[in-house]
Scaffold this active site. Structure first.
Site, PDB file in Angstrom:
ATOM      1  N   LYS A 140       0.867  -1.334   0.018  1.00  0.00           N
ATOM      2  CA  LYS A 140      -0.059   0.054   0.038  1.00  0.00           C
ATOM      3  C   LYS A 140       0.873   1.209  -0.071  1.00  0.00           C
ATOM      4  CE  LYS A 140      -3.595   2.531   2.551  1.00  0.00           C
ATOM      5  NZ  LYS A 140      -4.614   2.445   3.514  1.00  0.00           N
ATOM      6  N   HIS A 280      -7.583 -29.396 -32.875  1.00  0.00           N
ATOM      7  CA  HIS A 280      -8.349 -28.450 -32.339  1.00  0.00           C
ATOM      8  C   HIS A 280      -9.306 -28.933 -31.022  1.00  0.00           C
ATOM      9  CE1 HIS A 280      -7.607 -25.931 -35.748  1.00  0.00           C
ATOM     10  NE2 HIS A 280      -7.769 -26.696 -36.580  1.00  0.00           N
TER      11      HIS A 280
END
Length: 528
Positions: A140, A280
């Site tokens: 922070k 695929h």
């Protein structure tokens, strides 16, 4: 706001002590005062470094088996104080709080403890409290404080200090803060996921998913899509744990297809050689054989056209003969538990062919979660670990399958589990001979699979397609008899399907009239 922040005082408290002494010594040589706790301080002192205990800073000893040591204003004030705020500076002076410019913390090994089979109480004791609190405080306040949570960032930190005369840049601290918040987020996700499992909560109120970057990808499914590959720390053998021996970087589609291929071939265990070829994300050929080369050849003969540029997965260590057969056509990726020196030498001549070695097979019965994103959220379900044995099958027709047909039926059912729905799979003598995938109509899937078999029969110079006398699997029930009759027209003589349709009797009657043997699983394998 000043871009550069000096580094005068550092707090180091790490569970993983890899590289700790080298980092601490490098910081000390740059004039940084070292604060530390417990085993971390001891490791640095044993290396001859001067370290000040956090207990000396807080005025309180470590207590409650180390549960309480850094949760104190002298620590958090030093991390959170805004150096350019007069009130903050005055508070620090009034209460004797010194600034902490660098925090180096990695957390108690909760994930490793759980992965190692820790019981409930042991897992609880491996939940870090002070570490995440300090990390979040330092992150922070990244305007002034650098926070390092990954061992791999140690060298980057030292390089940053050298480049900026003992200071860190704001951009660098921002990146460290991002990594820090992601680490505490992932840690909390691991704890909450474990606790949900421990309590039997299949749908907890909040579900958190976390991953660690494994690879930045060139692009996603298409070149205009950005993409990256993240791993979740699960040790399940597969594409995420595999060692790549050679070839270009894996692409997004490579990773997706390779995962599908290896999950499928792992269904067969390692008792007999097996091969799965994927294109695929759908199998275009799956087979077993007396040798790995034979299994590959039989899988290839199911659909040679689709196999071009596909993914090959093997359930046994790759040998030279199989490698030579695979390299006769263009293949994107080969994944196997291992490869002998002969196979590696063959592949070495194909620089772009990726070879991945996993060290083992995935356990098809291991529980896990499957996630899929939808607009505004994501769906979560159990991994499909459903399997059927001979005793789970119900013979629905007048004619029962022969022993050989039953073996093919169960293989067809296994493969159908990995084919996009609607799925139809023909199998004969331990090899797929026709696969129909992803159609809106089950009849269309049946006919496509048969048509592919016909095309391969012509290409191989066979008098009839191999669907003649084959077993066929349908991943879900036949809602009408038309799909089953289409399979019969293709030459299938035995059928496996879930059953449960309103017109089951109509389908059974049609099977009896066609002379088919049919068994019901009572389980479906939709794969969307």
């Amino acid at each position: 706001m000043t871009d550069k922040a000096p580094l005068r005082r550092a707090l180091l408290s790490v569970s993983d002590k890899t590289g700790l002494v080298d980092l601490a010594r490098a910081l000390a040589e740059r004039g940084v005062e070292l604060l530390s706790t417990g085993g971390t301080a001891r490791a640095m002192r044993e290396a001859g470094l001067e370290v000040r205990d956090v207990a000396d800073v807080t005025g309180f000893p470590e207590m409650m088996d180390g549960r309480v040591k850094t949760l104190h204003p002298a620590v958090h004030g030093g991390l959170l104080a805004l150096r350019d705020d007069d009130a903050h500076v005055a508070a620090m002076e009034e209460h004797g709080i010194g600034g902490i410019d660098l925090l180096v913390v990695n957390l108690y090994p909760f994930e490793a403890a759980v992965a190692g089979g820790a019981d409930y109480d042991t897992a609880i004791e491996n939940i870090d409290i002070g570490g995440p609190a300090m990390i979040r405080a330092a992150a922070k306040n990244h305007r002034f404080v650098s926070v390092v949570t990954d061992v791999e960032d140690y060298d980057a930190l030292l390089a940053e200090l050298d480049a900026n005369e003992g200071q860190t840049s704001y951009a660098f601290r921002q990146k460290l803060a991002l990594t820090a918040y992601a680490r505490t987020g992932a840690y909390d996700a691991a704890v909450s996921t474990w606790m949900a499992d421990a309590l039997g909560e299949t749908a907890p109120r909040r579900r958190v998913v976390a991953g660690k970057l494994a690879q930045s990808l060139r692009y996603g499914e298409n070149p205009h899509q950005a993409a990256a590959f993240y791993v979740d720390g699960n040790a399940r053998p597969g594409v995420s744990t595999a060692r790549q021996l050679q070839g270009k970087e894996l692409s997004y589609n490579n990773i997706n297809d390779t995962d599908a291929a290896f999950e499928l071939v792992s269904e067969f265990g390692d008792a007999a050689p097996a091969c799965a070829i994927i294109k695929h994300a759908n199998p275009c050929g799956v087979a077993t054989g007396a040798t790995l080369k034979e299994a590959y050849g039989r899988a290839f003969d199911c659909d040679r056209t689709s196999a071009f540029g596909g993914i090959v997965a093997l359930n046994k260590p790759l040998d030279r003969e199989t490698a030579e057969a695979i390299t006769e056509i263009f293949t994107e990726v080969v994944i196997a538990p291992d490869a002998d020196e002969g196979a590696r030498a063959v592949f070495a001549a194909k620089k772009n062919l990726r070879l991945l070695l996993t060290g083992g097979l995935a356990d098809p019965s291991a529980a896990g979660l499957a996630l899929r994103q939808v607009s505004g959220g994501f769906l979560v379900q159990d991994r499909d670990v459903g399997r059927v044995g001979a005793d789970d099958l119900t013979v629905a027709t007048e004619r029962a399958p022969s022993e050989a047909q039953m073996i093919d039926l169960r293989m067809a059912w296994t493969v159908a589990k990995h084919v996009k729905s609607n799925a139809i799979v023909y199998v004969k003598d331990g090899a797929t001979v026709g696969i129909g995938a992803g159609q809106m109509s089950r009849v269309d899937s049946t006919r496509i699979a048969a048509r592919k078999a016909q095309d391969m029969a012509e290409a191989l110079g066979l008098e009839a397609p191999l669907t003649q006398g084959a077993a066929v699997a349908s991943d879900a029930f036949f809602p009408f008899a038309d799909g089953l009759l289409a399979a019969a027209e293709a030459g299938a003589t035995a059928v496996i399907q879930p059953g449960g349709a309103m017109r089951d009797q109509e389908v059974i009657d049609a099977a009896n009239e066609a002379g088919l043997a049919m068994v019901l699983t009572g389980m479906r394998h939709f794969r969307h």
